[in-house]
Design an enzyme around this catalytic site. Structure first.
Site, PDB file in Angstrom:
ATOM      1  N   LYS A 285       8.861   5.744   8.318  1.00  0.00           N
ATOM      2  CA  LYS A 285       8.682   6.973   7.532  1.00  0.00           C
ATOM      3  C   LYS A 285       9.075   8.215   8.352  1.00  0.00           C
ATOM      4  CE  LYS A 285       4.923   5.092   4.671  1.00  0.00           C
ATOM      5  NZ  LYS A 285       3.496   5.321   4.291  1.00  0.00           N
TER       6      LYS A 285
ATOM      7  N   PHE B 229      -3.182  13.135  -4.488  1.00  0.00           N
ATOM      8  CA  PHE B 229      -2.384  13.333  -3.281  1.00  0.00           C
ATOM      9  C   PHE B 229      -0.912  12.924  -3.457  1.00  0.00           C
ATOM     10  CE2 PHE B 229      -4.733   9.308  -2.889  1.00  0.00           C
ATOM     11  CZ  PHE B 229      -3.682   8.397  -2.753  1.00  0.00           C
TER      12      PHE B 229
ATOM     13  N   ARG C  65       2.287  -6.800   7.739  1.00  0.00           N
ATOM     14  CA  ARG C  65       1.086  -6.068   7.283  1.00  0.00           C
ATOM     15  C   ARG C  65       0.034  -6.075   8.392  1.00  0.00           C
ATOM     16  NH1 ARG C  65       1.171  -2.661   2.942  1.00  0.00           N
ATOM     17  NH2 ARG C  65      -1.051  -3.028   2.653  1.00  0.00           N
TER      18      ARG C  65
ATOM     19  N   THR D  29      -4.111   1.032   6.076  1.00  0.00           N
ATOM     20  CA  THR D  29      -3.387   2.210   5.564  1.00  0.00           C
ATOM     21  C   THR D  29      -3.836   3.478   6.269  1.00  0.00           C
ATOM     22  OG1 THR D  29      -3.223   1.126   3.410  1.00  0.00           O
ATOM     23  CG2 THR D  29      -2.875   3.514   3.463  1.00  0.00           C
TER      24      THR D  29
ATOM     25  N   ARG E 244      -0.068   1.431  13.229  1.00  0.00           N
ATOM     26  CA  ARG E 244      -0.780   2.635  12.782  1.00  0.00           C
ATOM     27  C   ARG E 244      -1.953   2.957  13.700  1.00  0.00           C
ATOM     28  NH1 ARG E 244      -0.547   0.696   6.492  1.00  0.00           N
ATOM     29  NH2 ARG E 244       1.307   1.859   5.832  1.00  0.00           N
TER      30      ARG E 244
ATOM     31  N   ASN F  63       1.357   8.086   8.263  1.00  0.00           N
ATOM     32  CA  ASN F  63       0.956   6.794   8.843  1.00  0.00           C
ATOM     33  C   ASN F  63       2.129   5.901   9.255  1.00  0.00           C
ATOM     34  OD1 ASN F  63       1.723   6.031   6.304  1.00  0.00           O
ATOM     35  ND2 ASN F  63      -0.190   5.005   5.762  1.00  0.00           N
TER      36      ASN F  63
ATOM     37  N   GLU G 281      11.182  -4.550  -3.607  1.00  0.00           N
ATOM     38  CA  GLU G 281      11.495  -3.461  -2.667  1.00  0.00           C
ATOM     39  C   GLU G 281      12.804  -3.714  -1.918  1.00  0.00           C
ATOM     40  OE1 GLU G 281       7.896  -3.049  -0.364  1.00  0.00           O
ATOM     41  OE2 GLU G 281       6.803  -2.245  -2.089  1.00  0.00           O
TER      42      GLU G 281
HETATM   43  P1  ADP Z   1       0.047   0.940   2.167  1.00  0.00           P
HETATM   44  O1  ADP Z   1       1.099   1.951   2.608  1.00  0.00           O
HETATM   45  O2  ADP Z   1      -0.806   0.491   3.344  1.00  0.00           O
HETATM   46  O3  ADP Z   1       0.621  -0.214   1.393  1.00  0.00           O
HETATM   47  P2  ADP Z   1      -0.923   2.252  -0.290  1.00  0.00           P
HETATM   48  O4  ADP Z   1       0.087   1.552  -1.116  1.00  0.00           O
HETATM   49  O5  ADP Z   1      -2.338   2.309  -0.779  1.00  0.00           O
HETATM   50  O6  ADP Z   1      -0.997   1.694   1.208  1.00  0.00           O
HETATM   51  O7  ADP Z   1      -0.479   3.776  -0.089  1.00  0.00           O
HETATM   52  C1  ADP Z   1       0.872   4.106   0.054  1.00  0.00           C
HETATM   53  C2  ADP Z   1       1.001   5.331   0.922  1.00  0.00           C
HETATM   54  O8  ADP Z   1       0.457   6.469   0.269  1.00  0.00           O
HETATM   55  C3  ADP Z   1       0.221   5.263   2.246  1.00  0.00           C
HETATM   56  O9  ADP Z   1       0.895   4.507   3.231  1.00  0.00           O
HETATM   57  C4  ADP Z   1       0.140   6.730   2.608  1.00  0.00           C
HETATM   58  O10 ADP Z   1       1.392   7.193   3.131  1.00  0.00           O
HETATM   59  C5  ADP Z   1      -0.066   7.356   1.227  1.00  0.00           C
HETATM   60  N1  ADP Z   1      -1.496   7.564   0.957  1.00  0.00           N
HETATM   61  C6  ADP Z   1      -2.381   6.626   0.546  1.00  0.00           C
HETATM   62  N2  ADP Z   1      -3.612   7.166   0.397  1.00  0.00           N
HETATM   63  C7  ADP Z   1      -3.479   8.490   0.728  1.00  0.00           C
HETATM   64  C8  ADP Z   1      -4.385   9.594   0.780  1.00  0.00           C
HETATM   65  N3  ADP Z   1      -5.679   9.468   0.453  1.00  0.00           N
HETATM   66  N4  ADP Z   1      -3.888  10.805   1.164  1.00  0.00           N
HETATM   67  C9  ADP Z   1      -2.586  10.963   1.485  1.00  0.00           C
HETATM   68  N5  ADP Z   1      -1.674   9.946   1.451  1.00  0.00           N
HETATM   69  C10 ADP Z   1      -2.114   8.737   1.072  1.00  0.00           C
END
Ligand code: ADP
Length: 147
Positions: free
Chosen positions: A9, A57, A85, A91, A102, A112, A126
């Site tokens: 990212k 968000f 993962r 996350t 992370r 992250n 994807e």
């Molecule tokens: P992951 O990336 O671990 O698969 P998710 O699909 O739940 O997790 O979330 C996708 C992305 O959205 C996260 O990696 C993060 O960049 C963003 N994100 C998730 N929750 C939040 C939050 N509460 N505030 C800001 N960004 C968030």
């Protein structure tokens, strides 16, 4: 052999952690079979993070993912989806174990560092979202062949 989609990212690119993250994946034994730097468009973000479109968000995610180019990759290996993962960690970097990407390289959930597909179904969708078949390579590692 299982393929998974990885995104380094914008914060990963801006902090200069591209090499660090790729090194971790290579040391683990995963094989990079596709890689490119690209800008995320609004359409790709809406598809990729569609499951979060209703979250308050979501605008932060759009701002984050368009801060600068990302690096998109496909990595291949036995159980690469679960392996990546696990290597990414939770996350929220606050909850990610030390030793994970992370856990070691990120401080807040907003930035992250990395995305990794979370299931076989997601990985297939994807991989197709980010790469044409012509951009995906198949090759043997030097240790795979008997010389
Ligand atoms: P992951 O990336 O671990 O698969 P998710 O699909 O739940 O997790 O979330 C996708 C992305 O959205 C996260 O990696 C993060 O960049 C963003 N994100 C998730 N929750 C939040 C939050 N509460 N505030 C800001 N960004 C968030």
């Amino acid at each position: 052999m299982q393929k998974t989609l990885i995104l380094l990212k914008p914060d990963c690119v801006q902090k200069g952690y591209i090499g660090e993250v790729i090194a971790r994946m290579e040391k683990k034994g995963l094989k990079v079979v596709a890689m490119k730097m690209m800008e995320m468009t609004d359409d790709v973000i809406k598809n990729h993070y569609g499951h979060l479109a209703d979250k308050p968000f979501f605008p932060e995610i759009v701002a984050y993912m368009t801060m600068c180019p990302i690096v998109a990759m496909i990595v291949e290996g036995d159980d690469s989806i679960e392996t990546m993962r696990n290597m990414c960690g939770a996350t929220n970097p606050l909850e990610a174990a030390v030793g994970t990407i992370r856990g070691d390289l990120a401080l807040t959930i907003r930035y992250n560092v990395i995305h990794a597909s979370d299931s076989e179904e997601s990985a297939a969708a994807e991989v197709a979202r980010f790469f044409d078949a012509s951009e995906v390579y198949s090759y043997a590692k030097i240790n795979d062949s008997v010389l």
